[in-house]
Scaffold this motif. Structure first.
Motif, PDB file in Angstrom:
ATOM      1  N   ALA A   1       0.811  -1.222   0.000  1.00 14.96           N
ATOM      2  CA  ALA A   1       0.000   0.000   0.000  1.00 14.96           C
ATOM      3  C   ALA A   1       0.846   1.274   0.000  1.00 14.96           C
ATOM      4  N   ASN A   2       1.767   1.397   0.938  1.00 19.85           N
ATOM      5  CA  ASN A   2       2.566   2.625   1.023  1.00 19.85           C
ATOM      6  C   ASN A   2       3.626   2.731  -0.075  1.00 19.85           C
ATOM      7  N   PRO A   3       4.404   1.666  -0.352  1.00 18.20           N
ATOM      8  CA  PRO A   3       5.374   1.780  -1.446  1.00 18.20           C
ATOM      9  C   PRO A   3       4.725   2.099  -2.787  1.00 18.20           C
TER      10      PRO A   3
ATOM     11  N   ALA B   1       7.900 -11.506   3.470  1.00 14.80           N
ATOM     12  CA  ALA B   1       8.882 -10.791   2.666  1.00 14.80           C
ATOM     13  C   ALA B   1       9.721  -9.823   3.485  1.00 14.80           C
ATOM     14  N   ARG B   2      11.025  -9.853   3.250  1.00 11.40           N
ATOM     15  CA  ARG B   2      11.923  -8.833   3.751  1.00 11.40           C
ATOM     16  C   ARG B   2      11.987  -7.691   2.727  1.00 11.40           C
ATOM     17  N   PRO B   3      12.664  -6.580   3.055  1.00 12.61           N
ATOM     18  CA  PRO B   3      12.598  -5.395   2.193  1.00 12.61           C
ATOM     19  C   PRO B   3      12.854  -5.609   0.699  1.00 12.61           C
ATOM     20  N   PRO B   4      13.876  -6.378   0.275  1.00 11.79           N
ATOM     21  CA  PRO B   4      14.057  -6.540  -1.176  1.00 11.79           C
ATOM     22  C   PRO B   4      12.859  -7.185  -1.861  1.00 11.79           C
TER      23      PRO B   4
ATOM     24  N   PRO C   1      12.875   2.943  -3.164  1.00  5.79           N
ATOM     25  CA  PRO C   1      11.749   3.128  -2.252  1.00  5.79           C
ATOM     26  C   PRO C   1      12.194   3.115  -0.795  1.00  5.79           C
ATOM     27  N   ASP C   2      11.385   3.721   0.050  1.00  9.22           N
ATOM     28  CA  ASP C   2      11.718   3.799   1.477  1.00  9.22           C
ATOM     29  C   ASP C   2      11.902   2.422   2.100  1.00  9.22           C
ATOM     30  N   VAL C   3      11.176   1.432   1.597  1.00 10.58           N
ATOM     31  CA  VAL C   3      11.279   0.105   2.199  1.00 10.58           C
ATOM     32  C   VAL C   3      12.711  -0.424   2.092  1.00 10.58           C
ATOM     33  N   LEU C   4      13.440  -0.053   1.039  1.00 12.19           N
ATOM     34  CA  LEU C   4      14.845  -0.437   0.924  1.00 12.19           C
ATOM     35  C   LEU C   4      15.752   0.544   1.672  1.00 12.19           C
ATOM     36  N   LYS C   5      15.448   1.845   1.548  1.00 10.17           N
ATOM     37  CA  LYS C   5      16.273   2.845   2.233  1.00 10.17           C
ATOM     38  C   LYS C   5      16.315   2.610   3.734  1.00 10.17           C
ATOM     39  N   LYS C   6      15.155   2.383   4.323  1.00 11.11           N
ATOM     40  CA  LYS C   6      15.053   2.277   5.771  1.00 11.11           C
ATOM     41  C   LYS C   6      15.616   0.962   6.315  1.00 11.11           C
ATOM     42  N   ALA C   7      15.936   0.035   5.414  1.00  8.94           N
ATOM     43  CA  ALA C   7      16.567  -1.208   5.868  1.00  8.94           C
ATOM     44  C   ALA C   7      17.999  -0.967   6.329  1.00  8.94           C
TER      45      ALA C   7
END
Length: 307
Positions: free
Chosen positions: A62-64, A241-244, A268-274
């Motif tokens: 949803a957010n990504p 699922a993990r960030p990648p 995306p933030d999901v990768l940045k914030k990892a």
């Protein structure tokens, strides 16, 4: 509108007959050299009103998805809402009491352009019910159905049979294809049948599981430097699922919903914030290419690659 991705198309074509009568074939083998090719189907150039309804292999998009749309200049993208039930079939969402059923409530307003679902097993009559309700209140609605990856590296057609505490993720491409074959076939059959039933392309398959198989196959071949093992994609034995992998799945949804290549979008933030130095721009680009190739390579995604 500012164009941030060079792969937006110039000349669209979408053949209704081909979608309604297409054979249920396996997706094309990934060819990443073509991943930036222009699509031959019309891109969606306005932000979509999206409702996300599903389980834990799905709702994290949803957010990504919103961030990706806005990065592409689609500022009016809107998340209408989301509805989560762990390990759920779509029928379980449908059977929620009306006063608790946010998906039904949203569809009845007619203000949903895209409903995205993620059944675990097919046939799932919940998908049929949601498609009918969505069309009743918005004849131009699109419904996407996510084909997920196999939980516990098992057969999703028998979910949750085969659940166990530890999984050997070191699978060969052939093993991964065998694991997913029956499940992918059932998803494809239901999507194609619904489009025939309604006489037009309404339901589109998001090949998230196919993209996952392609990524895992590349990892197995040592072609993804940022990921040393397939295990790095998953947070537990079931396969959360993990960030990648979250980024890959979100890119698949973006590509199907907007019919734009994700290649070239910012990380995306999901990768940045990892905060993992290995998960940088190169990995992001690889995920984008795999997602686009999976989407354009699947005949039920509604997106065809240009020549």
């Amino acid at each position: 509108m500012t164009r941030t991705i060079a792969t937006r198309l110039a000349t669209p074509t979408l053949l209704l007959t081909a979608l309604l009568c297409l054979p249920l074939l396996a997706p094309a083998t990934p060819n990443l050299s073509q991943a930036g090719a222009q699509p031959a189907t019309p891109p969606i150039e306005t932000g979509q009103r999206v409702f996300v309804c599903g389980h834990s292999f799905h709702v994290f998009i949803a957010n990504p998805l919103g961030s990706m749309a806005r990065a592409a200049g689609l500022k009016d993208h809107q998340l209408v809402g989301s509805q989560f039930l762990g390990g759920s079939r779509t029928l379980q969402h449908w059977n929620l009491p009306d006063e608790k059923n946010k998906a039904k409530q949203a569809l009845k307003t007619g203000a949903v352009d895209v409903l995205t679902l993620s059944p675990i097993q097919q046939p799932d009559e919940g998908v049929d019910h949601f498609v009918a309700l969505a069309l009743k209140h918005n004849p131009n609605v699109r419904v996407t159905v996510q084909a997920s990856w196999a939980a516990w590296d098992g057969d999703n057609t028998k979910f949750p049979k085969g659940a166990r505490d530890k999984i050997d993720r070191n699978k060969t491409p052939a093993q991964l294809q065998t694991i997913h074959a029956a499940y992918f076939k059932t998803v494809e059959e239901q999507v194609a049948a619904l489009n025939r039933q309604h006489g037009k392309p309404v339901v589109f398959l998001v090949p998230a599981g196919h993209a996952t198989v392609a990524l895992r196959s590349k990892i197995h071949a040592g072609k993804v430097p940022a990921l040393k093992s397939q295990e790095e994609l998953f947070g537990d034995a079931i396969g959360h699922a993990r960030p990648p992998l979250q980024a890959l799945v979100a890119y698949c949804h973006y590509a199907v919903i907007y019919r734009h290549s994700p290649v070239g979008l910012p990380m995306p933030d999901v990768l940045k914030k990892a905060n993992n130095p290995a998960w940088g721009d190169q990995l992001n680009r690889t995920l984008q290419e795999i997602a686009w190739e999976a989407v354009t390579g699947h005949p039920l995604s509604g997106v065809k690659a240009g020549k």
